[in-house]
Design a protein around this motif. Sequence first.
Motif, PDB file in Angstrom:
ATOM      1  N   ALA A 160       0.660  -1.199   0.011  1.00  0.00           N
ATOM      2  CA  ALA A 160       0.129   0.191  -0.064  1.00  0.00           C
ATOM      3  C   ALA A 160       0.866   1.351  -0.054  1.00  0.00           C
ATOM      4  N   GLU A 161       1.817   1.179   0.715  1.00  0.00           N
ATOM      5  CA  GLU A 161       2.967   2.361   0.850  1.00  0.00           C
ATOM      6  C   GLU A 161       3.553   2.675  -0.492  1.00  0.00           C
ATOM      7  N   ILE A 163       2.301   1.846  -3.480  1.00  0.00           N
ATOM      8  CA  ILE A 163       1.308   2.263  -4.675  1.00  0.00           C
ATOM      9  C   ILE A 163       0.963   3.928  -4.151  1.00  0.00           C
ATOM     10  N   ALA A 164       0.764   4.243  -2.833  1.00  0.00           N
ATOM     11  CA  ALA A 164       0.271   5.417  -2.263  1.00  0.00           C
ATOM     12  C   ALA A 164       1.377   6.437  -2.910  1.00  0.00           C
ATOM     13  N   SER A 165       2.799   6.096  -2.493  1.00  0.00           N
ATOM     14  CA  SER A 165       4.119   7.069  -2.774  1.00  0.00           C
ATOM     15  C   SER A 165       4.142   7.226  -4.535  1.00  0.00           C
ATOM     16  N   SER A 166       3.828   6.048  -5.111  1.00  0.00           N
ATOM     17  CA  SER A 166       4.049   6.203  -6.555  1.00  0.00           C
ATOM     18  C   SER A 166       2.736   7.211  -7.294  1.00  0.00           C
ATOM     19  N   GLN A 167       1.721   7.170  -6.724  1.00  0.00           N
ATOM     20  CA  GLN A 167       0.527   7.878  -7.175  1.00  0.00           C
ATOM     21  C   GLN A 167       0.764   9.327  -7.129  1.00  0.00           C
ATOM     22  N   ILE A 168       1.193   9.769  -5.744  1.00  0.00           N
ATOM     23  CA  ILE A 168       1.376  11.191  -5.292  1.00  0.00           C
ATOM     24  C   ILE A 168       2.634  11.642  -6.370  1.00  0.00           C
ATOM     25  N   ILE A 198      -5.842   5.309  -0.368  1.00  0.00           N
ATOM     26  CA  ILE A 198      -6.604   6.685  -0.275  1.00  0.00           C
ATOM     27  C   ILE A 198      -5.665   7.134   1.096  1.00  0.00           C
ATOM     28  N   GLU A 199      -5.944   6.483   2.088  1.00  0.00           N
ATOM     29  CA  GLU A 199      -5.478   6.880   3.420  1.00  0.00           C
ATOM     30  C   GLU A 199      -3.995   7.364   3.282  1.00  0.00           C
ATOM     31  N   MET A 200      -3.217   6.216   2.755  1.00  0.00           N
ATOM     32  CA  MET A 200      -1.673   6.515   2.758  1.00  0.00           C
ATOM     33  C   MET A 200      -1.325   7.749   1.563  1.00  0.00           C
TER      34      MET A 200
END
Length: 358
Positions: A160-161, A163-168, A198-200
């Motif tokens: 999850a980390e 994915i979240a970091s790559s999207q941002i 989303i939360e991450m």
Amino acid sequence: MAARNTRGRAIALAMLAALTLAVSGCAGQEEPTASQPSGAGSASGAPGAIKEGLKVAFLPKQVNNPYFDASDNKGGKVAVAEFKGAYSQTGPSEASPSAQVSYINTLSQQGSDVIVVSANDKDAICGALNEARAAGAKVVTYDSDTNPTCRDAFINQASAEGIASSQIKLISEAVGADGGEIAILSATANATNQNAWIEMMKTELAKPEYSKLKLVATVYGDDDDQKSFQEAQGLLAKYPDLKGIISPTTVGVAAAARYLSGSAYKGKVQLTGLGTPNQMRAYIKDDTVKSFALWNPSDLGYLAAYTGGALASGLITGKEGEKFTAGKLGEYTVGKDGAILLGDPFVFTKDNIDDFDF
């Protein structure tokens, strides 16, 4: 990530050093080899092999979805054929937790040895899954998890980390140094994986380097093409200063790209998310989208099938630290709460998208 004997994998590994993101490609695959993990014997007498004849059923969030067609029919089906099992795919045409329950009950009654399911809700299908387990089925979740008490293992496509970091990172690069308002177009409101990402993403946005990005809305397209298209349209009507959209769902990102490509917002509102190369190729090439990310969904289904086969053959139990071999993907280790990580997301751009075909 486990080794893959594919040309696309070689490309992904080469880019890992430069991008710190990787996932396998699926072009030019060599013939896979059979799994030979250590453990119990098979019906054919080969020590450490998966039993032959296992009934392995895939239950995605929804059928007729390109993502799940790749994961199930181009990944899971291939794996089940390798260990000489019986493959099937079934499920609702719309992403519905209540609809999944009836399919689980049917699969249990049919004597499935393994049920591989992508949950539309982490709790709603737990009762049915536990009844299926009590009847003898091994349950593997993939893509979207349930409560860990409802299954034997979870195939996590990426952390999850990660994915979240790559999207941002991707939306920040696309929007540019001036930043601005951004929004998220998600799948269903109860999707376990979407909500975790989303939360991450919100945590990631709190970092100083992203201080100029402002998340103004999160909307849900329910993994329905037309609704996702309308939600993208609605975001631009409500937020005329919007600079970017993140859609971490293959249905949503393709629908949003289709809307932007035919609108006055093309090139002005940036879009990234999780999509397949075949879905997004035209939008990358016409500059509607600069970059997006994903793992190889066929590898996800392939790994899920081998995990189910290993569980049903007594080679693993889902306990942390156990190891098994997943055919061409190599060796994997079971992590905390029975989670098994496929790998990190890979970034697709105009420069590399034609190296992949899924």
